[in-house]
Design a protein around this motif. Structure first.
Motif, mmCIF file in Angstrom:
data_model
loop_
_atom_site.group_PDB
_atom_site.id
_atom_site.type_symbol
_atom_site.label_atom_id
_atom_site.label_comp_id
_atom_site.label_asym_id
_atom_site.label_seq_id
_atom_site.Cartn_x
_atom_site.Cartn_y
_atom_site.Cartn_z
ATOM 1 N N ALA A 21 -41.241 -36.635 29.077
ATOM 2 C CA ALA A 21 -41.647 -37.464 27.932
ATOM 3 C C ALA A 21 -41.987 -38.880 28.370
ATOM 4 C CB ALA A 21 -40.539 -37.484 26.879
ATOM 5 N N ALA A 22 -41.192 -39.430 29.286
ATOM 6 C CA ALA A 22 -41.458 -40.786 29.771
ATOM 7 C C ALA A 22 -42.785 -40.838 30.511
ATOM 8 C CB ALA A 22 -40.324 -41.256 30.682
ATOM 9 N N ALA A 23 -43.045 -39.874 31.385
ATOM 10 C CA ALA A 23 -44.315 -39.855 32.113
ATOM 11 C C ALA A 23 -45.489 -39.764 31.146
ATOM 12 C CB ALA A 23 -44.333 -38.695 33.111
ATOM 13 N N ARG A 24 -45.372 -38.902 30.153
ATOM 14 C CA ARG A 24 -46.453 -38.776 29.155
ATOM 15 C C ARG A 24 -46.629 -40.068 28.363
ATOM 16 N NH1 ARG A 24 -44.757 -32.786 27.213
ATOM 17 N NH2 ARG A 24 -45.851 -31.657 28.855
ATOM 18 N N ARG A 25 -45.524 -40.667 27.973
ATOM 19 C CA ARG A 25 -45.580 -41.901 27.182
ATOM 20 C C ARG A 25 -46.198 -43.025 28.009
ATOM 21 N NH1 ARG A 25 -44.866 -43.850 21.864
ATOM 22 N NH2 ARG A 25 -43.676 -41.960 21.448
ATOM 23 N N PHE A 26 -45.770 -43.190 29.263
ATOM 24 C CA PHE A 26 -46.336 -44.236 30.122
ATOM 25 C C PHE A 26 -47.798 -43.939 30.464
ATOM 26 C CE2 PHE A 26 -41.784 -45.085 31.430
ATOM 27 C CZ PHE A 26 -41.720 -46.369 30.905
ATOM 28 N N ALA A 27 -48.208 -42.675 30.415
ATOM 29 C CA ALA A 27 -49.604 -42.316 30.698
ATOM 30 C C ALA A 27 -50.515 -42.569 29.501
ATOM 31 C CB ALA A 27 -49.705 -40.855 31.123
ATOM 32 N N THR A 28 -49.930 -42.781 28.332
ATOM 33 C CA THR A 28 -50.758 -43.032 27.145
ATOM 34 C C THR A 28 -50.559 -44.423 26.545
ATOM 35 O OG1 THR A 28 -49.083 -41.972 25.747
ATOM 36 C CG2 THR A 28 -50.920 -40.591 26.502
ATOM 37 N N ASP A 100 -48.611 -31.702 32.251
ATOM 38 C CA ASP A 100 -47.872 -32.867 32.707
ATOM 39 C C ASP A 100 -48.697 -34.132 32.485
ATOM 40 O OD1 ASP A 100 -45.286 -32.730 33.543
ATOM 41 O OD2 ASP A 100 -45.751 -32.267 35.623
ATOM 42 N N ALA A 101 -48.068 -35.257 32.695
ATOM 43 C CA ALA A 101 -48.766 -36.534 32.583
ATOM 44 C C ALA A 101 -49.680 -36.724 33.781
ATOM 45 C CB ALA A 101 -47.757 -37.662 32.514
ATOM 46 N N ASP A 102 -50.836 -37.262 33.532
ATOM 47 C CA ASP A 102 -51.792 -37.554 34.595
ATOM 48 C C ASP A 102 -51.350 -38.830 35.308
ATOM 49 O OD1 ASP A 102 -53.962 -38.057 36.221
ATOM 50 O OD2 ASP A 102 -55.391 -38.317 34.590
ATOM 51 N N PRO A 103 -51.074 -38.732 36.629
ATOM 52 C CA PRO A 103 -50.617 -39.926 37.348
ATOM 53 C C PRO A 103 -51.623 -41.068 37.305
ATOM 54 C CG PRO A 103 -50.742 -38.018 38.821
ATOM 55 C CD PRO A 103 -51.148 -37.561 37.464
#
Length: 191
Positions: A21-28, A100-103
């Motif tokens: 969730a954090a990776a997705r949130r930081f990616a958006t 997954d979140a896109d780096p």
């Protein structure tokens, strides 16, 4: 997620859900626009659990970055593949990234942040450039940084700026040129 939909407590799984969730949130959203409460709400847990699990927003950001980038996988790939393989990868999307979140998105959304920039810099040097440099012949750090810069630059031009000269239609012309660049970097200029 509402109060009644909270996830059952399984420490490892909850931690994994928080990281995703954090990776997705930081990616958006930018680093500044993302709060621990937002991430906790996305997962359906109390913000205190997020804080206890990671200690701070800074530590969670770095772990989310590692979760998205998977540096151990990237280092293995970049140090064992040929220039042709790397050029091909520059045009392909990793199918494992679909959920997954896109780096790159994570990087683009937070790199201008005064709070995130030093974290990104330290992460890049310690988790990516340094370990990759150890696998390359001297000057390893310069070569590792150049490989990363090329791959990220290509992705920015293709996926963020959507430069027409870098799109899929240009792939037959660009891929051999990019392969030559990567081959030169990998060989240390001794082709």
């Amino acid at each position: 997620m509402t109060e009644g939909e909270r996830r059952p407590r399984d420490g490892r799984m909850t931690r994994e859900h928080i990281l995703t969730a954090a990776a997705r949130r930081f990616a958006t959203h930018s680093y500044e626009a993302t709060g621990l409460r937002d991430i906790a709400r996305d997962v359906g847990v109390d913000v205190a659990l997020v804080h206890r699990s990671f200690g701070s927003k800074e530590k969670l950001f770095v772990e989310a970055l590692a979760h998205a980038v998977r540096p151990e996988f990237a280092i293995e790939m970049l140090s064992t593949e040929s220039g042709t393989d790397l050029a091909r990868r520059a045009f392909e999307h990793d199918p494992e990234r679909e959920t997954d979140a896109d780096p790159l998105a994570l990087l683009v959304h937070s790199i201008a942040s005064p709070g995130a920039l030093p974290l990104i810099r330290r992460f890049t040097m310690s988790e990516f450039i340094g370990p990759l440099a150890e696998r390359l012949e001297a000057p390893g750090a310069s070569r590792a940084a150049l490989i990363a810069a090329c791959l990220i630059g290509i992705r920015i031009f293709r996926d963020v700026l959507e430069v027409e000269a870098m799109n899929d239609a240009a792939r037959p012309t660009l891929e051999p040129l990019i392969a030559d660049v990567f081959s030169t970097i990998l060989s240390g200029g001794n082709q």
